[in-house]
Design a protein around this motif. Structure first.
Motif, PDB file in Angstrom:
ATOM      1  N   ASP A 150     -78.996 -36.030  50.222  1.00 30.74           N
ATOM      2  CA  ASP A 150     -77.821 -35.176  50.437  1.00 30.74           C
ATOM      3  C   ASP A 150     -76.946 -35.125  49.187  1.00 30.74           C
ATOM      4  OD1 ASP A 150     -78.759 -34.910  52.984  1.00 30.74           O
ATOM      5  OD2 ASP A 150     -77.173 -36.087  53.944  1.00 30.74           O
ATOM      6  N   VAL A 151     -76.774 -36.268  48.545  1.00 28.13           N
ATOM      7  CA  VAL A 151     -75.951 -36.335  47.335  1.00 28.13           C
ATOM      8  C   VAL A 151     -76.509 -35.397  46.267  1.00 28.13           C
ATOM      9  CG1 VAL A 151     -75.223 -37.836  45.427  1.00 28.13           C
ATOM     10  CG2 VAL A 151     -75.127 -38.678  47.791  1.00 28.13           C
ATOM     11  N   TRP A 207     -66.261 -32.386  46.176  1.00 27.33           N
ATOM     12  CA  TRP A 207     -67.664 -32.656  46.494  1.00 27.33           C
ATOM     13  C   TRP A 207     -67.860 -34.115  46.905  1.00 27.33           C
ATOM     14  CZ3 TRP A 207     -70.406 -36.251  43.512  1.00 27.33           C
ATOM     15  CH2 TRP A 207     -71.722 -36.475  43.929  1.00 27.33           C
ATOM     16  N   GLY A 208     -67.281 -35.050  46.140  1.00 29.20           N
ATOM     17  CA  GLY A 208     -67.446 -36.465  46.424  1.00 29.20           C
ATOM     18  C   GLY A 208     -66.889 -36.869  47.772  1.00 29.20           C
ATOM     19  N   ILE A 213     -68.988 -39.928  49.284  1.00 31.10           N
ATOM     20  CA  ILE A 213     -69.010 -40.949  48.234  1.00 31.10           C
ATOM     21  C   ILE A 213     -67.683 -41.699  48.178  1.00 31.10           C
ATOM     22  CG2 ILE A 213     -68.950 -41.217  45.708  1.00 31.10           C
ATOM     23  CD1 ILE A 213     -71.300 -39.397  45.506  1.00 31.10           C
ATOM     24  N   ALA A 214     -66.587 -40.968  48.124  1.00 29.48           N
ATOM     25  CA  ALA A 214     -65.257 -41.586  48.069  1.00 29.48           C
ATOM     26  C   ALA A 214     -64.210 -40.502  48.288  1.00 29.48           C
ATOM     27  CB  ALA A 214     -65.027 -42.268  46.719  1.00 29.48           C
ATOM     28  N   PHE A 219     -61.251 -40.732  43.423  1.00 34.01           N
ATOM     29  CA  PHE A 219     -61.702 -39.991  42.243  1.00 34.01           C
ATOM     30  C   PHE A 219     -60.556 -39.827  41.248  1.00 34.01           C
ATOM     31  CE2 PHE A 219     -65.528 -39.046  44.510  1.00 34.01           C
ATOM     32  CZ  PHE A 219     -66.460 -38.703  43.538  1.00 34.01           C
ATOM     33  N   SER A 220     -59.365 -39.533  41.744  1.00 36.41           N
ATOM     34  CA  SER A 220     -58.219 -39.336  40.861  1.00 36.41           C
ATOM     35  C   SER A 220     -57.857 -40.628  40.134  1.00 36.41           C
ATOM     36  CB  SER A 220     -57.032 -38.828  41.669  1.00 36.41           C
ATOM     37  OG  SER A 220     -55.906 -38.617  40.845  1.00 36.41           O
TER      38      SER A 220
END
Length: 272
Positions: A150-151, A207-208, A213-214, A219-220
């Protein structure tokens, strides 16, 4: 018991059991290495995988599944119906592999591994029934990592095929992806790939978060850390409505000059 799997490596024992099993398999109290090797063997297995019901120590599972490479491949196996994870309340003395036809006790002695096998019908039937009952009573292990398939598919669709190729190449160059000094974590890898492909921070973080994912906040925070260390740069991109968005770029010349096989190594050396 016979010892016809004596002195094999654990991956040899696992592959032998997977090849010979005629039905479901119970994998009971596997070691850290055995779980990692099972995921590797099962992921590359040539043939129809039997369903493996893994009963493992919760702490061991949590530790090994902190590695994104192992966890995302395990998640693939779970999504395919080839693996289910539950936790043991009380572990047996040895690690066991139990099929409908035989029981294998996996015994470690230094750098040697023995697979001690019995196919005595009554014993095998009783053992299988015992662990069917224990499985029914066991708690499910919640693996939150998304399947690697999926990733990769969503990264190619939502960022670009080149970004997916870079992501896969970086993962292939790593032994582990934990972010604990032994490997980059999946968020850092995603941001480096985004910077290499000059994607927007908004797009890669959305997306992540969507794929699991997180969070966008993670992410920031990671972007800020990488930017402060000079690994990535950002530039503002005006949009019609709202605040400008940030385009990610590689910031360190050493990373610009590295190919995908070297990118992880160079990034780790800078981070450490």
């Amino acid at each position: 018991m016979t010892s016809n799997l004596l002195n094999h490596q654990i991956d040899d024992i696992l592959e032998s059991v997977l090849e010979d099993a005629s039905g479901d398999i119970f994998m009971v109290n596997p070691s850290h290495d055995a779980i990692e090797e099972f995921v590797s063997v099962a992921t590359t297995f040539d043939g129809d995988l039997p369903a493996v019901q893994m009963l493992a120590d919760e702490r061991t599972l949590k530790d090994i599944m902190d590695d994104f490479i192992v966890a995302s491949n395990a998640a693939d196996l779970i999504s395919e119906g080839a693996l289910a994870l539950r936790t043991l309340e009380q572990a047996p003395e040895n690690s066991l592999l139990i099929t409908e036809d035989r029981v294998v006790a996996v015994v470690h002695a230094g750098d040697r591994v023995g697979g001690l096998v019995t196919d005595a019908e009554d014993f095998v039937a009783d053992t299988y029934a015992t662990y069917e009952d224990r499985w029914a009573d066991a708690s499910e292990f919640n693996l939150r990592t998304p399947p690697i398939t999926d990733v990769r598919e969503t990264l190619a669709d939502e960022i670009s095929p080149d970004a997916e190729g870079d992501f896969t190449a970086i993962l292939d160059s790593l032994e582990t992806a934990r972010g604990d000094g032994d490997g980059l974590d999946e968020v850092t890898i995603s941001l480096l790939v985004a910077a290499k492909n000059e994607a927007l921070l908004y797009d890669i973080s959305k997306w992540g978060e969507d794929v699991g994912i997180a969070s966008k906040a993670t992410f920031s925070r990671t972007k800020t850390k990488l930017e402060d260390m000079g690994l990535i740069d950002t530039e503002k991109v005006p949009i019609d409505v709202g605040r400008p968005r940030l385009r990610l770029k590689i910031g360190d010349d050493r990373l610009k000059e590295a190919d995908n096989g070297q990118l992880a190594t160079v990034a780790q050396s800078i981070l450490n």
